[in-house]
Design an enzyme around this catalytic site. Structure first.
Site, short mmCIF file in Angstrom:
data_model
loop_
_atom_site.label_atom_id
_atom_site.label_comp_id
_atom_site.label_asym_id
_atom_site.label_seq_id
_atom_site.Cartn_x
_atom_site.Cartn_y
_atom_site.Cartn_z
NE ARG A 128 27.00 -24.51 4.16
CZ ARG A 128 26.63 -25.33 5.14
NH1 ARG A 128 26.83 -26.44 4.93
NH2 ARG A 128 26.19 -25.05 6.22
NE ARG B 243 26.34 -30.62 9.25
CZ ARG B 243 26.30 -29.17 9.32
NH1 ARG B 243 26.29 -28.82 10.60
NH2 ARG B 243 26.50 -28.47 8.21
NE ARG C 298 25.34 -18.76 7.91
CZ ARG C 298 24.95 -19.86 8.41
NH1 ARG C 298 23.72 -19.67 9.38
NH2 ARG C 298 25.52 -21.25 8.25
P1 ADP Z 1 27.23 -25.99 12.99
O1 ADP Z 1 25.95 -25.76 13.72
O2 ADP Z 1 28.29 -25.06 13.57
O3 ADP Z 1 27.09 -26.06 11.57
P2 ADP Z 1 27.38 -28.75 14.06
O4 ADP Z 1 26.84 -28.62 15.51
O5 ADP Z 1 26.12 -29.13 13.07
O6 ADP Z 1 27.79 -27.44 13.38
O7 ADP Z 1 28.43 -29.70 13.87
C1 ADP Z 1 29.04 -30.05 12.86
C2 ADP Z 1 29.37 -31.62 12.53
O8 ADP Z 1 30.55 -31.82 13.73
C3 ADP Z 1 28.44 -32.56 13.27
O9 ADP Z 1 28.49 -33.60 12.52
C4 ADP Z 1 28.61 -32.70 14.69
O10 ADP Z 1 28.31 -34.04 15.15
C5 ADP Z 1 30.22 -32.72 14.79
N1 ADP Z 1 30.51 -32.06 15.83
C6 ADP Z 1 30.28 -30.95 16.66
N2 ADP Z 1 31.07 -30.78 17.84
C7 ADP Z 1 31.96 -31.65 17.76
C8 ADP Z 1 33.18 -31.65 18.55
N3 ADP Z 1 33.44 -30.85 19.49
N4 ADP Z 1 34.20 -32.74 18.05
C9 ADP Z 1 33.76 -33.32 16.81
N5 ADP Z 1 32.73 -33.28 16.14
C10 ADP Z 1 31.90 -32.32 16.38
P1 AMP Z 2 23.23 -23.80 9.00
O1 AMP Z 2 21.94 -24.73 8.98
O2 AMP Z 2 23.27 -22.86 9.69
O3 AMP Z 2 24.49 -24.32 8.42
O4 AMP Z 2 22.47 -23.00 7.52
C1 AMP Z 2 22.41 -23.36 6.09
C2 AMP Z 2 22.13 -22.46 5.29
O5 AMP Z 2 20.97 -21.94 5.35
C3 AMP Z 2 23.24 -21.44 4.99
O6 AMP Z 2 24.24 -21.96 4.12
C4 AMP Z 2 22.37 -20.39 4.33
O7 AMP Z 2 22.22 -20.61 3.09
C5 AMP Z 2 21.10 -20.41 4.91
N1 AMP Z 2 21.10 -19.56 6.36
C6 AMP Z 2 20.98 -20.03 7.30
N2 AMP Z 2 21.07 -18.84 8.40
C7 AMP Z 2 21.26 -17.66 7.76
C8 AMP Z 2 21.21 -16.51 8.05
N3 AMP Z 2 21.36 -15.82 8.99
N4 AMP Z 2 21.51 -15.54 6.69
C9 AMP Z 2 21.61 -16.19 5.68
N5 AMP Z 2 21.13 -17.31 5.14
C10 AMP Z 2 21.25 -18.22 6.52
#
Ligand code: ADP
Ligand code: AMP
Length: 247
Positions: A205, A161, A122
């Site tokens: 974020r 989500r 990140r």
């Molecule tokens: P990230 O890992 O990048 O933070 P997630 O995979 O958790 O994102 O997805 C964020 C939210 O969007 C979740 O609630 C997921 O179910 C939804 N989501 C993921 N892909 C899609 C899509 N192509 N269209 C609509 N909603 C989606």
């Molecule tokens: P995520 O589940 O990937 O959305 O991550 C949730 C939170 O975990 C982020 O907002 C950061 O606070 C922390 N985090 C996850 N991965 C990293 C990373 N590679 N470097 C720093 N913080 C992280």
């Protein structure tokens, strides 16, 4: 005609044993068919959703640093307590701590044929440490996949989500709902709105993403391994675009 008769068994032999020979030579050279993929994209872009599908299709582990931190918070470990201070503010956990966790994880046996990294790296320093660790073992990342979603869509995604803190499955109340409201399809545990998905934290974020993580797009582009996909379409179509890249 005689020559044709001789060639036929030879062709059959090559067709049947080609893969055995190829496998043998690859093993001799110490090379294994491996797939190392990084998922890039804003928080909520769908990295986790796609990473899970990639992991299943290609038989490699899905490694999410966010999931590792959340599991530690749930268990009340020292690492979890430290990470929570940053996560609740929408800030990044310090590189030093995150890198250590990640390198330990990818050194595990189940990673020898590759992995999908979701949420790591990140920052540029994290990417550099990973690069260095891999080059020391004569290895490298194959693809960095950027799941492209504009900020407007992100706000809506994060609000809807719902996450299972037990098994890491994610849903969206409108787009990807669980079969039974509020309950995880996979393990039957209750679904929650993550603390850091509350609107006031999401804005932070996104700012952190633009400042610290987005520069990784140029970093991997310069290495020639960046591939971007449109993350605003249906999750199945996003996945089809990724499979077209990974093969
Ligand atoms: P990230 O890992 O990048 O933070 P997630 O995979 O958790 O994102 O997805 C964020 C939210 O969007 C979740 O609630 C997921 O179910 C939804 N989501 C993921 N892909 C899609 C899509 N192509 N269209 C609509 N909603 C989606
Ligand atoms: P995520 O589940 O990937 O959305 O991550 C949730 C939170 O975990 C982020 O907002 C950061 O606070 C922390 N985090 C996850 N991965 C990293 C990373 N590679 N470097 C720093 N913080 C992280």
């Amino acid at each position: 005609e005689v020559q044709g008769k001789r060639l036929l068994p030879l062709c059959l032999y090559i067709a049947v044993f080609k893969n055995t020979f190829l496998d043998f030579f690859t093993m001799q050279k110490g090379m294994v068919n491996s797939m190392k993929v990084i998922m890039l994209g804003a928080p909520g872009a769908g990295k986790g959703t796609q990473a899970k599908m990639i992991a299943e299709k290609y038989g490699v582990p899905h490694i999410s640093t966010g999931d590792i931190f959340r599991a530690n918070i749930k268990e009340g470990t020292e690492l979890g307590m430290e990470a929570k201070k940053y996560m609740d503010q929408g800030q990044l956990v310090p590189d030093e701590l995150t890198v250590r966790i990640l390198l330990d994880r990818v050194a595990k046996d189940d990673c020898k044929n590759g992995y999908v990294l979701d949420g790591f790296p990140r920052t540029i320093p994290q990417a550099e440490v990973l690069d260095k660790a891999l080059s020391e073992i004569n290895d490298k990342i194959d693809y960095a996949i950027n799941v492209d979603v504009p900020d407007e869509n992100i706000i809506n995604r994060m609000g809807g989500r719902r996450a299972c803190l037990s098994c890491g499955a994610t849903y969206h109340m409108v787009h990807i709902p669980p079969k039974k409201e509020g309950i995880c399809d996979v393990c039957g545990q209750p679904l929650v709105l993550r603390d850091d998905d509350k609107p006031e934290t999401v804005k932070n974020r996104l700012d952190v993403y633009h400042k610290q993580t987005q520069p990784l797009i140029d970093f991997y582009n310069a290495k020639g391994i960046l591939k971007s996909v449109d993350g605003t379409v249906d999750m199945k179509d996003v996945f089809a675009a990724i499979v077209a890249i990974l093969g």
